[in-house]
Design a protein around this motif. Structure first.
Motif, PDB file in Angstrom:
ATOM      1  N   LEU A  61      -2.779  -9.176  38.742  1.00  0.00           N
ATOM      2  CA  LEU A  61      -1.770  -9.624  37.787  1.00  0.00           C
ATOM      3  C   LEU A  61      -2.292  -9.653  36.356  1.00  0.00           C
ATOM      4  O   LEU A  61      -1.579  -9.268  35.428  1.00  0.00           O
ATOM      5  N   ALA A  62      -3.520 -10.063  36.139  1.00  0.00           N
ATOM      6  CA  ALA A  62      -4.058 -10.109  34.773  1.00  0.00           C
ATOM      7  C   ALA A  62      -4.045  -8.721  34.140  1.00  0.00           C
ATOM      8  O   ALA A  62      -3.716  -8.576  32.958  1.00  0.00           O
ATOM      9  N   GLN A  63      -4.365  -7.700  34.915  1.00  0.00           N
ATOM     10  CA  GLN A  63      -4.353  -6.335  34.397  1.00  0.00           C
ATOM     11  C   GLN A  63      -2.927  -5.854  34.158  1.00  0.00           C
ATOM     12  O   GLN A  63      -2.658  -5.151  33.184  1.00  0.00           O
ATOM     13  N   ASP A  78       7.273 -16.274  34.598  1.00  0.00           N
ATOM     14  CA  ASP A  78       7.618 -15.507  35.794  1.00  0.00           C
ATOM     15  C   ASP A  78       8.362 -14.199  35.509  1.00  0.00           C
ATOM     16  O   ASP A  78       8.950 -13.613  36.401  1.00  0.00           O
ATOM     17  N   TYR A  79       8.344 -13.754  34.274  1.00  0.00           N
ATOM     18  CA  TYR A  79       8.947 -12.464  33.948  1.00  0.00           C
ATOM     19  C   TYR A  79       8.446 -11.979  32.590  1.00  0.00           C
ATOM     20  O   TYR A  79       7.946 -12.756  31.785  1.00  0.00           O
ATOM     21  N   CYS A  80       8.577 -10.681  32.371  1.00  0.00           N
ATOM     22  CA  CYS A  80       8.256 -10.073  31.082  1.00  0.00           C
ATOM     23  C   CYS A  80       9.414  -9.165  30.703  1.00  0.00           C
ATOM     24  O   CYS A  80       9.974  -8.477  31.567  1.00  0.00           O
ATOM     25  N   THR A  81       9.799  -9.153  29.442  1.00  0.00           N
ATOM     26  CA  THR A  81      10.951  -8.375  28.990  1.00  0.00           C
ATOM     27  C   THR A  81      10.606  -7.548  27.765  1.00  0.00           C
ATOM     28  O   THR A  81       9.903  -8.016  26.875  1.00  0.00           O
ATOM     29  N   ARG A  82      11.118  -6.349  27.752  1.00  0.00           N
ATOM     30  CA  ARG A  82      11.021  -5.459  26.587  1.00  0.00           C
ATOM     31  C   ARG A  82      12.452  -5.120  26.181  1.00  0.00           C
ATOM     32  O   ARG A  82      13.223  -4.588  26.989  1.00  0.00           O
ATOM     33  N   THR A  83      12.809  -5.410  24.937  1.00  0.00           N
ATOM     34  CA  THR A  83      14.157  -5.148  24.448  1.00  0.00           C
ATOM     35  C   THR A  83      14.098  -4.117  23.332  1.00  0.00           C
ATOM     36  O   THR A  83      13.279  -4.230  22.419  1.00  0.00           O
ATOM     37  N   VAL A  84      14.977  -3.120  23.438  1.00  0.00           N
ATOM     38  CA  VAL A  84      15.050  -2.060  22.437  1.00  0.00           C
ATOM     39  C   VAL A  84      16.508  -1.891  22.026  1.00  0.00           C
ATOM     40  O   VAL A  84      17.379  -1.739  22.884  1.00  0.00           O
ATOM     41  N   MET A  85      16.755  -1.930  20.721  1.00  0.00           N
ATOM     42  CA  MET A  85      18.111  -1.714  20.199  1.00  0.00           C
ATOM     43  C   MET A  85      18.383  -0.220  20.093  1.00  0.00           C
ATOM     44  O   MET A  85      17.526   0.553  19.670  1.00  0.00           O
ATOM     45  N   GLU A  86      19.575   0.162  20.489  1.00  0.00           N
ATOM     46  CA  GLU A  86      20.039   1.547  20.387  1.00  0.00           C
ATOM     47  C   GLU A  86      21.464   1.484  19.857  1.00  0.00           C
ATOM     48  O   GLU A  86      22.387   1.138  20.590  1.00  0.00           O
ATOM     49  N   ALA A  99       6.257 -15.545  43.040  1.00  0.00           N
ATOM     50  CA  ALA A  99       5.162 -16.501  43.239  1.00  0.00           C
ATOM     51  C   ALA A  99       3.942 -15.849  43.900  1.00  0.00           C
ATOM     52  O   ALA A  99       2.808 -16.228  43.621  1.00  0.00           O
ATOM     53  N   ASP A 100       4.176 -14.836  44.748  1.00  0.00           N
ATOM     54  CA  ASP A 100       3.052 -14.146  45.403  1.00  0.00           C
ATOM     55  C   ASP A 100       2.543 -12.964  44.566  1.00  0.00           C
ATOM     56  O   ASP A 100       1.775 -12.147  45.048  1.00  0.00           O
ATOM     57  N   HIS A 101       2.998 -12.880  43.315  1.00  0.00           N
ATOM     58  CA  HIS A 101       2.603 -11.862  42.329  1.00  0.00           C
ATOM     59  C   HIS A 101       3.160 -10.476  42.617  1.00  0.00           C
ATOM     60  O   HIS A 101       2.707  -9.501  42.012  1.00  0.00           O
ATOM     61  N   THR A 102       4.131 -10.370  43.525  1.00  0.00           N
ATOM     62  CA  THR A 102       4.806  -9.088  43.672  1.00  0.00           C
ATOM     63  C   THR A 102       5.734  -8.908  42.474  1.00  0.00           C
ATOM     64  O   THR A 102       6.218  -9.883  41.885  1.00  0.00           O
ATOM     65  N   LEU A 103       5.949  -7.657  42.116  1.00  0.00           N
ATOM     66  CA  LEU A 103       6.721  -7.342  40.916  1.00  0.00           C
ATOM     67  C   LEU A 103       7.985  -6.584  41.278  1.00  0.00           C
ATOM     68  O   LEU A 103       8.009  -5.814  42.236  1.00  0.00           O
TER      69      LEU A 103
END
Length: 118
Positions: A61-63, A78-86, A99-103
């Motif tokens: 997960l750290a990588q 518990d999440y990461c988001t990338r937002t791009v305007m178009e 919780a078990d680090h599955t994505l």
């Protein structure tokens, strides 16, 4: 005793550097995240979802977090988001972290209403 501690620290740093280099090489050999898919109304984007699984399966997960932050994602617990305007639309790609680090990946698109003709 001080020299032993210094040697131990040097060895630990060397091992850490080698592990980081090996992980970077591992990710370099994996497919990039694919942002070309179109989201469904429920946020399902099989193209993005498959690319998340292909790139990060078995990666610590750290990588994963280091890699996705380098790609413009902002992370919460518990999440990461990338937002791009178009134009008048915002595309948001989200990587959920269980919780078990599955994505899992999802993609949503929100567009502002068009101005009415006068």
């Amino acid at each position: 005793m001080k020299q032993i501690a210094s040697i131990g620290l040097c060895l630990a740093l060397a091992v850490s550097a080698l592990a980081t280099k090996a992980m970077a090489q591992t990710l370099a050999n994996r497919p990039a995240l694919d942002f070309t898919g179109a989201p469904s109304p429920t946020g399902e984007d099989p193209v993005f979802s498959r690319s998340v699984a292909a790139r990060f399966a078995g990666v610590p997960l750290a990588q994963v977090l280091t890699d996705i932050r380098a790609q413009g994602f902002e992370c919460a617990s518990d999440y990461c988001t990338r937002t791009v305007m178009e134009d008048a639309c915002a595309n948001a790609w989200t990587i959920d972290i269980a919780a078990d680090h599955t994505l899992s990946g999802r993609h949503s698109r929100l567009c502002m209403g068009a101005a009415e003709d006068e």
